[in-house]
Motif scaffolding. Structure first.
Motif, mmCIF file in Angstrom:
data_model
loop_
_atom_site.group_PDB
_atom_site.id
_atom_site.type_symbol
_atom_site.label_atom_id
_atom_site.label_comp_id
_atom_site.label_asym_id
_atom_site.label_seq_id
_atom_site.Cartn_x
_atom_site.Cartn_y
_atom_site.Cartn_z
ATOM 1 N N LEU A 130 0.813 -1.221 0.000
ATOM 2 C CA LEU A 130 0.000 0.000 0.000
ATOM 3 C C LEU A 130 0.846 1.269 0.000
ATOM 4 N N GLY A 131 2.162 1.123 0.111
ATOM 5 C CA GLY A 131 3.041 2.286 0.096
ATOM 6 C C GLY A 131 3.202 2.965 1.431
ATOM 7 N N TYR A 132 2.836 2.293 2.528
ATOM 8 C CA TYR A 132 2.978 2.869 3.858
ATOM 9 C C TYR A 132 4.344 2.488 4.435
ATOM 10 N N SER A 133 4.665 3.114 5.541
ATOM 11 C CA SER A 133 5.941 2.857 6.209
ATOM 12 C C SER A 133 5.682 2.349 7.622
ATOM 13 N N ILE A 134 6.739 1.824 8.246
ATOM 14 C CA ILE A 134 6.655 1.465 9.660
ATOM 15 C C ILE A 134 6.808 2.747 10.460
ATOM 16 N N ASN A 135 5.720 3.217 11.030
ATOM 17 C CA ASN A 135 5.721 4.472 11.784
ATOM 18 C C ASN A 135 4.892 4.292 13.040
ATOM 19 N N VAL A 136 4.715 5.368 13.773
ATOM 20 C CA VAL A 136 3.990 5.284 15.039
ATOM 21 C C VAL A 136 2.566 4.780 14.823
ATOM 22 N N ILE A 137 1.899 5.238 13.774
ATOM 23 C CA ILE A 137 0.504 4.860 13.537
ATOM 24 C C ILE A 137 0.386 3.389 13.173
ATOM 25 N N THR A 138 1.217 2.903 12.229
ATOM 26 C CA THR A 138 1.139 1.497 11.856
ATOM 27 C C THR A 138 1.569 0.602 13.012
ATOM 28 N N LEU A 139 2.521 1.051 13.807
ATOM 29 C CA LEU A 139 2.937 0.261 14.967
ATOM 30 C C LEU A 139 1.830 0.193 16.017
ATOM 31 N N LEU A 140 1.062 1.278 16.168
ATOM 32 C CA LEU A 140 -0.094 1.230 17.060
ATOM 33 C C LEU A 140 -1.062 0.131 16.616
ATOM 34 N N GLY A 141 -1.285 0.065 15.304
ATOM 35 C CA GLY A 141 -2.155 -0.982 14.780
ATOM 36 C C GLY A 141 -1.602 -2.370 15.031
ATOM 37 N N ILE A 142 -0.284 -2.535 14.893
ATOM 38 C CA ILE A 142 0.331 -3.848 15.104
ATOM 39 C C ILE A 142 0.215 -4.273 16.565
ATOM 40 N N VAL A 143 0.407 -3.334 17.494
ATOM 41 C CA VAL A 143 0.291 -3.675 18.920
ATOM 42 C C VAL A 143 -1.109 -4.191 19.232
ATOM 43 N N LEU A 144 -2.125 -3.479 18.762
ATOM 44 C CA LEU A 144 -3.489 -3.927 19.019
ATOM 45 C C LEU A 144 -3.801 -5.224 18.271
ATOM 46 N N ALA A 145 -3.194 -5.383 17.091
ATOM 47 C CA ALA A 145 -3.435 -6.596 16.310
ATOM 48 C C ALA A 145 -2.927 -7.835 17.021
ATOM 49 N N ILE A 146 -1.871 -7.700 17.826
ATOM 50 C CA ILE A 146 -1.313 -8.856 18.524
ATOM 51 C C ILE A 146 -2.366 -9.525 19.399
#
Length: 779
Positions: free
Chosen positions: A169-185
């Motif tokens: 999708l052209g996104y980067s590993i940043n604070v917002i995507t990492l927030l999503g990953i934490v909740l996704a766990i």
């Protein structure tokens, strides 16, 4: 200095001409001849003027740590990676330092990368903590490391797959995507847990591992697909919020959606395959802990089933209790403070001193000592200390992490017919705002206090003396207005040549009237005082428009315990009561974001509820079953409200986004119970017995998935360090909302099911009916 002089043309060649006057240095300008006396003496420019090379304007000054300097602002483009830009700038600064002359220093004053890097470090720590927390929960429920390994492998596989989607999708590993990953766990293991638990339950009935894996995954497959689509239909709308909110949370929502989709795929493929490789239940050697876990959950399930049978005799009592809690929750919600976003400490703040209108630059040129404390403490301390300064108006502001830049958070804009009327209204509103202890640093944009001297020319006298208006205007411009007359070139760059009167000869009105002009008719010198009249008046500094209306802005900062919602409500009430109907109240800055985002988020919340309901209706082929499942949503919202109140948090964009997420998280538990109750009814079990057995059977997976989600949010709940203000509201909403939801869901869903679902058909009934009819027609 060069002047164009035409061109030379022949039949075969053409030359352009430029006349080089030779004015390249200060000395060249000093030696420039500007006149000759009657006796032949030459008058040079240096004889009548002071000539020097200097800055074009000396009305601004930059100091760094008390030393004069020059500032260079570097802004990342809209699609650039801020950290890459910051790191590149740091590298260049280090490289350039080596070649600086003695006494010069190159330092970075403002570095946005510091807070971003610190926030990313904190979120990465949260990822690790959430992973460990979820594994502990799974092990605590299953009791064996071998069984824990199967759902645990879902986490890294789903996260890696989500990262691939982020890259596509052209996104980067940043604070917002990492927030999503934490909740996704906490979410991605849910499907695998449900599938594994169902396979494990069938294996306890002495089914071979392969048979248990196939039948167990098929039996739970519908529920996995339903819960996954429920979550995705909640997360995706977050990504399409309009305006700044959509740009902020687009990556967040799509990251969560991608992770959940991949987790469902893994749960229905990899999890059954791994489970089929486990030895038969009778051959497995369980340790003491595993046996204790099994005994505990058997007793818990038996006790829950027994209590539920008693509860099912009075389902209306449970519904009444929940209705009472809902009323309490609604009242609690009314008393929660509201704001656009919590104030975030990004390691710096701004201090402004506003001198009286018309004060000189030197009036405000004073040094400041360095203070090393948190942004809020420094701001509060400075506000108190600066309030004692005489002759200046002070204000402290913490930069806005979302909007960028800085300024007063409350910006009320009053529109009206004319500026004089607006001036009266804004003055009244500002006075009332100053009496509100929640508003500090109140100011307004309409200030008719700037001293101005208006020069009125007596045209008749000027005409009699032969002085033109152009001559008067050009003289004033030259002596007082920094008139640009030409340019010169130095080392390949072009600079302005400016005429201006000396500073000591343009300090008072007397200096102005002492100027002289030359008569165009007689050539005589005429005192300017003889043809002009000076009037000193006060004028506003700016006349602004907002949304094409004449407007005046009233700004203020918020006291420590005063929220944006309270400020907006106060201004709306005050304008309605104290100002005439012609006054139009509008909003700018952070207050406009708050007013605009509130409506957008609540509309998105309603659409999310509607979409989830329709998705469930399509899957269950009924409107009644989805309605039963959706009773879990207000239960989760109750937990969110009580959690925010307990921690003294506000309703803001982060807590609202978490509430939207909570819709899908809460609905999962209802899907598991209702779907299995339908299966049991389809097998011929009596209605009430089916819902009791379904709730008791799904008790363990419901508790496991809910606690995994809740424990996955603990890193946000306990957040500290950079960016904690953003993460904490999300953690509070998810943690408390999930816990209260699961506790009440285990009672409310069976009770409501028993009240409204007796005449409904199980899921798939219509599909099977159509298949039978089609088969009969074919025969």
């Amino acid at each position: 200095m060069q002047l164009p002089a035409g061109r030379l043309e022949s039949r075969t060649r053409e030359f352009s001409l430029r006349t080089e006057i030779g004015l390249d240095t200060e000395e060249d300008f000093r030696r420039l001849v500007i006149g000759r006396s009657a006796d032949g003496r030459v008058t040079r420019l240096g004889d009548v003027a002071e000539i020097r090379i200097g800055p074009e304007s000396d009305r601004s000054l930059l100091r760094t740590n008390g030393r004069a300097g020059v500032g260079i602002g570097i802004e990342a483009q809209s699609k650039a990676n801020v950290l890459e830009v910051v790191r590149g700038v740091r590298h260049e600064v280090d490289r350039l330092r080596e070649g600086l002359p003695k006494g010069a220093a190159l330092v970075i004053n403002v570095d946005n990368g510091v807070s971003i890097e610190a926030a990313i470090r904190e979120v990465l720590i949260a990822v690790l903590f959430a992973f460990i927390s979820v594994l502990v929960v799974i092990y605590g429920f299953l009791g064996t490391l071998r069984a824990t390994f199967i759902p645990a492998i879902t986490i890294p596989v789903s996260v890696i797959a989500a990262c691939i989607a982020i890259n596509v999708l052209g996104y980067s590993i940043n604070v917002i995507t990492l927030l999503g990953i934490v909740l996704a766990i906490g979410l991605v293991v849910d499907d695998s847990i449900v599938v594994l638990e169902n396979i494990h339950r069938r294996a306890e009935f002495d089914e071979p591992p392969l048979v248990a894996a196939v039948r167990g995954s098929r039996e739970i497959g519908f529920a996995v697909v339903a819960t996954t689509l429920t979550l995705v239909t909640v997360f995706v709308p977050i990504s399409f919020l309009p305006g700044d909110l959509g740009r902020l949370f687009r990556e967040f929502g799509l990251t969560l959606a991608a992770a959940v989709l991949f987790s469902a795929l893994i749960a229905l493929t990899l999890t059954p395959m791994l489970a089929s490789r486990l030895p038969p239940e009778r051959e497995m050697q369980h340790g003491k802990f595993a046996k204790l876990v099994e005994q505990f959950f058997k007793k818990l399930s038996a006790r829950y089933e027994s209590d539920l049978r008693h509860v099912m005799q009075r389902p209306l009592l449970i519904v009444g209790i929940v209705a009472g809690l809902s009323v309490v929750g609604g009242v609690t919600f009314k008393f929660l403070p509201e704001e656009f976003a919590p104030s975030q400490d990004i390691g710096r703040l701004f201090v402004t001193l506003q001198a009286p209108e018309g004060a000189s630059f030197e009036y405000t040129d004073a040094p400041w000592s360095e203070r090393k404390r948190g942004a809020k403490e420094i701001a509060a301390s400075l506000t108190k200390q600066l309030g004692t300064l005489q002759g200046v108006r002070t204000n402290t502001a913490i930069p806005n992490a979302l909007r960028g830049g800085w300024g007063s958070p409350v910006q009320a804009v009053i529109g009206g017919p004319d500026y004089e009327q607006l001036g009266e209204w804004s003055a009244k509103l500002a006075t009332l705002a100053e009496s509100n202890p929640g508003l500090i640093g109140v100011d307004q944009s309409y200030k008719p206090r700037k001293p101005q001297i208006r020069v009125a020319i007596d045209r008749d006298k000027a005409a009699d003396l032969g002085v033109s208006l152009q001559t008067v205007g050009r003289t004033l411009e030259t002596m007082l207005g920094s008139r640009i007359v030409t340019t010169f070139i130095d080392r390949g760059r072009e600079y302005n040549v400016i005429l201006q009167g000396r500073a000591d000869e343009r300090a008072t009105t007397t200096d102005l009237t002492n100027l002289t002009v030359r008569s165009d008719r007689s050539g005589e010198i005429v005192p300017l005082a003889s043809i002009v009249r000076l009037n000193e008046v006060a004028t506003p500094t700016t006349l602004s428009r907002f949304d094409r209306l004449r407007s005046v802005k009233v700004t203020a900062n918020l006291a420590e315990d005063y929220t944006m919602g309270e400020a907006v409500k106060w201004f709306e009430t005050t304008v309605r009561k104290e100002l005439p109907p012609g006054a139009t109240l509008m909003w700018d800055g952070e207050s406009a974001d708050y007013v605009r985002s509130g409506g957008q988020l609540w509309v998105t919340l309603l659409f999310a509820v509607l979409i989830v309901f329709l998705v469930l209706a399509a899957q269950f082929e009924s409107f009644v079953h989805p309605a039963i499942i959706m009773t879990t949503v207000p239960l989760a919202l109750l937990g969110a409200v009580f959690g925010l109140k307990l921690h003294g948090m506000s309703i803001n964009i982060y807590s609202q986004i978490a509430v939207i997420m909570l819709i899908g998280i809460a609905a999962k538990n209802g899907v598991l119970i209702v779907e299995f109750a339908n299966q049991l009814r389809d097998r011929g079990m009596e209605f009430r017995e089916a819902i009791v057995k379904a709730a008791a059977t799904r008790l363990r997976p419901v508790l496991m998935t809910s606690l995994c989600t809740a424990f996955g949010a603990i890193p946000f709940l306990l957040a500290t360090g950079a960016g904690a203000e953003q993460r904490k509201p999300i953690g509070i909403v998810v943690f408390y909302g999930t816990l209260l939801s699961v506790c009440l869901t285990l009672l409310v869903v069976p009770a409501v099911y028993s009240l409204v679902a007796r005449r409904t058909k199980p899921s798939g009934h219509m599909t099977r009916l159509v298949d039978r009819l089609l088969g009969a027609t074919t025969e």
